[in-house]
Design a protein around this motif. Structure first.
Motif, PDB file in Angstrom:
ATOM      1  N   GLU A  32       0.858  -1.197   0.000  1.00 58.73           N
ATOM      2  CA  GLU A  32       0.000   0.000   0.000  1.00 58.73           C
ATOM      3  C   GLU A  32       0.889   1.240   0.000  1.00 58.73           C
ATOM      4  O   GLU A  32       1.777   1.364   0.827  1.00 58.73           O
ATOM      5  N   GLN A  33       0.596   2.146  -0.928  1.00 59.69           N
ATOM      6  CA  GLN A  33       1.518   3.302  -1.046  1.00 59.69           C
ATOM      7  C   GLN A  33       1.340   4.341   0.063  1.00 59.69           C
ATOM      8  O   GLN A  33       2.261   5.099   0.349  1.00 59.69           O
ATOM      9  N   ARG A  34       0.171   4.369   0.692  1.00 60.18           N
ATOM     10  CA  ARG A  34      -0.078   5.400   1.727  1.00 60.18           C
ATOM     11  C   ARG A  34       0.176   4.828   3.115  1.00 60.18           C
ATOM     12  O   ARG A  34       0.360   3.630   3.291  1.00 60.18           O
ATOM     13  N   GLU A  41       3.196   2.533   2.966  1.00 54.72           N
ATOM     14  CA  GLU A  41       4.187   3.461   2.401  1.00 54.72           C
ATOM     15  C   GLU A  41       5.189   2.743   1.493  1.00 54.72           C
ATOM     16  O   GLU A  41       6.394   2.981   1.570  1.00 54.72           O
ATOM     17  N   ALA A  42       4.642   1.846   0.676  1.00 52.21           N
ATOM     18  CA  ALA A  42       5.456   1.177  -0.350  1.00 52.21           C
ATOM     19  C   ALA A  42       5.467   2.096  -1.578  1.00 52.21           C
ATOM     20  O   ALA A  42       4.422   2.364  -2.162  1.00 52.21           O
ATOM     21  N   GLN A  43       6.623   2.614  -1.925  1.00 53.19           N
ATOM     22  CA  GLN A  43       6.722   3.609  -3.006  1.00 53.19           C
ATOM     23  C   GLN A  43       7.153   2.956  -4.314  1.00 53.19           C
ATOM     24  O   GLN A  43       7.793   1.903  -4.311  1.00 53.19           O
ATOM     25  N   ASP A  44       6.837   3.635  -5.393  1.00 51.12           N
ATOM     26  CA  ASP A  44       7.311   3.252  -6.746  1.00 51.12           C
ATOM     27  C   ASP A  44       7.039   1.791  -7.086  1.00 51.12           C
ATOM     28  O   ASP A  44       7.897   1.099  -7.641  1.00 51.12           O
ATOM     29  N   VAL A  45       5.846   1.315  -6.745  1.00 53.34           N
ATOM     30  CA  VAL A  45       5.490  -0.072  -7.054  1.00 53.34           C
ATOM     31  C   VAL A  45       5.475  -0.261  -8.578  1.00 53.34           C
ATOM     32  O   VAL A  45       4.896   0.556  -9.304  1.00 53.34           O
ATOM     33  N   TYR A  76       9.480  -2.364  -5.489  1.00 51.29           N
ATOM     34  CA  TYR A  76       9.004  -1.177  -4.786  1.00 51.29           C
ATOM     35  C   TYR A  76      10.125  -0.673  -3.892  1.00 51.29           C
ATOM     36  O   TYR A  76      11.171  -1.346  -3.766  1.00 51.29           O
ATOM     37  N   LYS A  86      10.946   0.794   0.027  1.00 49.13           N
ATOM     38  CA  LYS A  86      10.421   1.000   1.388  1.00 49.13           C
ATOM     39  C   LYS A  86      11.512   1.722   2.174  1.00 49.13           C
ATOM     40  O   LYS A  86      12.658   1.233   2.219  1.00 49.13           O
ATOM     41  N   ASP A  98      -5.425  -1.561  -6.686  1.00 48.53           N
ATOM     42  CA  ASP A  98      -4.881  -0.247  -6.329  1.00 48.53           C
ATOM     43  C   ASP A  98      -5.702   0.916  -6.858  1.00 48.53           C
ATOM     44  O   ASP A  98      -5.173   2.011  -7.074  1.00 48.53           O
TER      45      ASP A  98
END
Ligand code: RFL
Ligand code: PHB
Length: 392
Positions: free
Chosen positions: A32-34, A123-127, A141, A143, A159
């Motif tokens: 989850e990016q957030r 807060e997983a970024q750039d998936v 991703y 982290k 997503d």
């Protein structure tokens, strides 16, 4: 890291899918990016169909919903101040809906994930999704600034509309169908008792309005606004005045006003992407489709998609059968299009369209259709059957 199913997105679709798979002994990781706080604070849907309630029971995430949720046997359709009740329970032979906020469903599913140790990485970024047409897909991703790789058998794209999963399907494969409506909904949340014990959907000459709730002490109201409306032009008092006019004198008399604790404007659209599977990637929920909120179907479609998807994956792992996987897209889309139809139709019935302002014929047709519903049990049965949710 390795898992069986990589789930992109920790909204209701992703979190519910994770619990359905967990019950069947299938491992998954949600990316989850957030942050968890951000996801749980987003105010969205409020009405759960009978089948969505059953799925939450099935995964054992129903205790607080049973305590705090409100079972609704019907709702009201108001037309220029006159109110007609749709008796959901009577018309469907016993089905009801549950009024319980999406924020609460999400909190409960996150709590279950934490208690059961099913991993959710916030807060997983750039998936990014890779090798989806092979038997060995993987997800990358970042982290906390560190690059990570998650190997898996399948990727579930849960997503949402703005996610990365749908754009991972090549443009020449994906077909999109869309209708954008020439208005939006302004929503207001306030800690005041609801004006009625049931929801009121109102078609008024000034535009649509909806009286909803989150509990007996928290109300959720919406009004139709122009698509380019600016929140700055809508102080609370003006919204309450407009609601009082559009919902009619009876609701106005029992409406408690209060300071808004959340206020937002959402555009309305109908959108479907086909197919919902490409190789080892499955789309579910808002990643694949959007409905205008009038029929309260968005969250419920996310639930039916992940039900079909979990069945397909369970059959694959338990019996080595790919039949469910092959059939997933067509099966999910058959139900999606019926919910799209109902949401589009209910929006058309209850809203003012710029052309019905000038086109007296359109307005007469809308009135005739409402008159027909009010006077025909057969028509009411159709509305009720769709509102409580078609079976799956
Ligand atoms: P969600 O809830 O959008 O969850 C998707 C999750 O994916 C995350 N994400 C990513 N994660 C990793 N990498 C990326 N690149 C990512 N991109 C996105 C997001 O942060 C998010 O946590 O989709 P899901 O699970 O399919 O659930 C669908 C429902 O949320 C949705 O259908 C309904 O809420 C629709 N909807 C409403 N439905 C109703 O029935 N009644 C309503 O009043 C209502 N209000 C709304 C809504 C949807 C809204 N959106 C999406 C703009 C109000 C809004 C504002
Ligand atoms: C809500 O309570 O947010 C809600 C209820 C019914 C709808 C849409 C939104 O049709």
């Amino acid at each position: 890291m390795r898992t069986q199913v990589a789930i992109i997105g920790g909204g209701p679709a992703g979190l519910l899918l994770q619990q359905l798979l967990h019950l069947a002994g299938i491992e998954s990781v949600v990316l989850e990016q957030r942050s968890r706080d951000y996801v749980e604070a987003r105010i969205r849907a409020g009405v759960l169909e009978t089948s969505a309630v059953r799925l939450l029971e099935q995964v054992g995430v129903d205790a607080r919903m049973k305590r705090e949720g409100l079972i609704h046997d019907g709702f009201a359709l108001a037309v220029d101040g006159q109110v007609h009740r749709i008796d959901l329970k009577g018309l469907t032979g016993g089905s009801t809906v549950m009024v319980y906020g999406q924020t609460e469903v999400t909190k409960d599913l996150n709590d279950a994930a934490a208690a059961r140790g099913t991993p959710v990485i916030f807060e997983a970024q750039d998936v990014a999704l890779h090798d989806l047409k092979t038997d060995t897909p993987f997800v990358t991703y970042a982290k906390d600034g560190v690059a990570q790789r998650l190997d898996c058998d399948f990727v579930a794209g849960c997503d949402g509309y703005h996610g990365v999963s749908r754009p991972s399907i090549p443009a020449e494969v994906l077909r999109s169908f869309e209708r954008v409506y020439p208005f939006g909904w302004l929503g207001i949340l306030a800690d005041v008792p609801p004006c009625d014990h049931e929801l009121i959907y109102s078609n008024h000459e000034r535009g649509f309005a909806l009286a909803s709730m989150r509990s007996n002490v928290r109300s959720r109201y919406y009004i139709q606004t122009p698509v380019d409306a600016d929140l700055a032009d809508w102080p609370d008092d003006k919204i309450w005045d407009e609601l009082a006019l559009r919902l009619g004198p009876k609701a106005a008399a029992s409406m408690t006003r209060g300071e808004s604790i959340e206020k937002s404007i959402a555009p309305l659209r109908s959108f479907v992407a086909e197919p919902m599977r490409w190789g080892r990637l499955f789309l579910a929920g808002d990643a694949a489709h959007i409905v205008p909120p009038t029929g309260a179907k968005g969250l419920n479609l996310a639930a039916s998609d992940v039900h079909y998807l979990s069945e397909a994956l369970i059959a694959f792992y338990a019996k080595g059968s790919s039949d469910g996987i092959e059939a997933y897209s067509a099966k999910a889309l058959a139900r999606v299009w019926k919910a799209e139809r109902f949401s589009w139709w209910f929006t058309g019935l209850t809203h003012r369209f710029p052309d019905t302002d000038t086109d007296a014929f359109g307005r007469r047709m809308q009135r005739a259709e409402i008159d027909y519903i009010v006077s025909s049990r057969a028509a009411q049965m159709t509305v009720a059957e769709n509102y409580v949710g078609l079976p799956y």
